[in-house]
Design a protein around this motif. Structure first.
Motif, PDB file in Angstrom:
ATOM      1  N   ASP A   1     -34.073 -24.098   0.867  1.00 15.89           N
ATOM      2  CA  ASP A   1     -33.534 -25.612   0.553  1.00 15.89           C
ATOM      3  C   ASP A   1     -34.163 -26.140  -0.876  1.00 15.89           C
ATOM      4  O   ASP A   1     -33.481 -26.529  -1.757  1.00 15.89           O
ATOM      5  N   TYR A   2     -35.542 -25.863  -1.141  1.00 13.24           N
ATOM      6  CA  TYR A   2     -36.495 -26.139  -2.179  1.00 13.24           C
ATOM      7  C   TYR A   2     -35.474 -25.248  -3.305  1.00 13.24           C
ATOM      8  O   TYR A   2     -35.335 -25.714  -4.395  1.00 13.24           O
ATOM      9  N   ARG A   3     -35.407 -23.890  -3.004  1.00  8.96           N
ATOM     10  CA  ARG A   3     -34.747 -23.086  -4.100  1.00  8.96           C
ATOM     11  C   ARG A   3     -33.295 -23.636  -4.612  1.00  8.96           C
ATOM     12  O   ARG A   3     -33.156 -23.805  -5.802  1.00  8.96           O
ATOM     13  N   SER A   4     -32.398 -24.033  -3.585  1.00  8.57           N
ATOM     14  CA  SER A   4     -31.226 -24.588  -3.855  1.00  8.57           C
ATOM     15  C   SER A   4     -31.633 -25.916  -4.688  1.00  8.57           C
ATOM     16  O   SER A   4     -30.658 -26.136  -5.955  1.00  8.57           O
ATOM     17  N   PHE A   5     -32.405 -26.664  -4.485  1.00  6.21           N
ATOM     18  CA  PHE A   5     -32.744 -28.040  -5.078  1.00  6.21           C
ATOM     19  C   PHE A   5     -32.980 -27.766  -6.590  1.00  6.21           C
ATOM     20  O   PHE A   5     -32.566 -28.364  -7.459  1.00  6.21           O
ATOM     21  N   VAL A   6     -34.129 -26.785  -6.702  1.00  7.72           N
ATOM     22  CA  VAL A   6     -34.362 -26.600  -7.967  1.00  7.72           C
ATOM     23  C   VAL A   6     -33.517 -26.064  -8.968  1.00  7.72           C
ATOM     24  O   VAL A   6     -33.121 -26.235 -10.138  1.00  7.72           O
ATOM     25  N   LYS A   7     -32.537 -25.213  -8.475  1.00  8.79           N
ATOM     26  CA  LYS A   7     -31.273 -24.417  -9.098  1.00  8.79           C
ATOM     27  C   LYS A   7     -30.451 -25.441  -9.490  1.00  8.79           C
ATOM     28  O   LYS A   7     -29.721 -25.572 -10.688  1.00  8.79           O
ATOM     29  N   GLN A   8     -30.209 -26.804  -8.754  1.00 12.72           N
ATOM     30  CA  GLN A   8     -29.370 -27.601  -9.129  1.00 12.72           C
ATOM     31  C   GLN A   8     -29.819 -28.563 -10.169  1.00 12.72           C
ATOM     32  O   GLN A   8     -28.997 -29.013 -11.155  1.00 12.72           O
ATOM     33  N   MET A   9     -30.971 -28.669 -10.027  1.00 13.79           N
ATOM     34  CA  MET A   9     -31.823 -29.627 -11.206  1.00 13.79           C
ATOM     35  C   MET A   9     -31.729 -29.043 -12.711  1.00 13.79           C
ATOM     36  O   MET A   9     -31.946 -29.593 -13.520  1.00 13.79           O
TER      37      MET A   9
END
Length: 113
Positions: A101-109
Motif C-alpha cells: 500500500d505504501y508503494r502504491s501511495f508513493v507511486k501516486q504521489m
C-alpha cells in the motif's frame, strides 16, 4: 513470436485476495466535490473579461482550497497506513500488505500510477 497464455484464477481464490490498493485509494481533494470545484473554476475563468484581477484572485483562492484539501487527504492516508503497523505488533503478512500500500501511495504521489 511469443504466445501468451492467460492464467485464470478461480473465483474462490479471487475473493480471498486483498484489493489492489491503487484501486481502493486515489488522491482526491478531501471534503471537496469535484463538480463544484469545476463550476467554481468555470465561474472564475468566465469573469476574466470583465474583471481580470478578481478572476485571478478567485482562481488563487480555489487553488488554495484544493491544495489544502489534497494535503488533508495525503495526511489522512499516511495516518491510515501508519496505524496498521505503528501501534501493534503486526505479522509479516500485514507488513507485506502495508508495504504494498505504501508503494502504491508513493507511486501516486510521484505520478507513476
Amino acid at each position: 513470436m511469443t504466445e501468451t497464455t492467460e492464467v485464470r484464477v478461480p473465483q474462490q481464490a479471487r475473493s480471498r485476495r486483498t484489493p489492489d490498493p491503487s484501486r481502493t485509494w486515489r488522491l482526491r481533494p478531501r471534503g471537496l466535490v469535484t463538480h463544484e470545484v469545476r463550476e467554481r473554476w468555470t465561474e472564475a475563468q468566465g469573469e476574466f473579461v470583465d474583471d481580470p484581477p478578481r478572476s485571478v484572485r478567485e482562481a488563487d483562492a480555489l487553488a488554495d482550497e484544493v491544495a489544502d484539501a489534497l494535503i488533508a487527504e495525503i495526511e489522512a492516508r499516511r495516518a491510515s497506513l501508519r496505524s496498521v503497523w505503528n501501534d501493534t505488533e503486526a505479522d509479516t503478512e500485514a507488513l507485506r500488505l502495508v508495504l504494498r500500500d505504501y508503494r502504491s501511495f508513493v507511486k501516486q504521489m510521484v505520478g507513476d500510477d
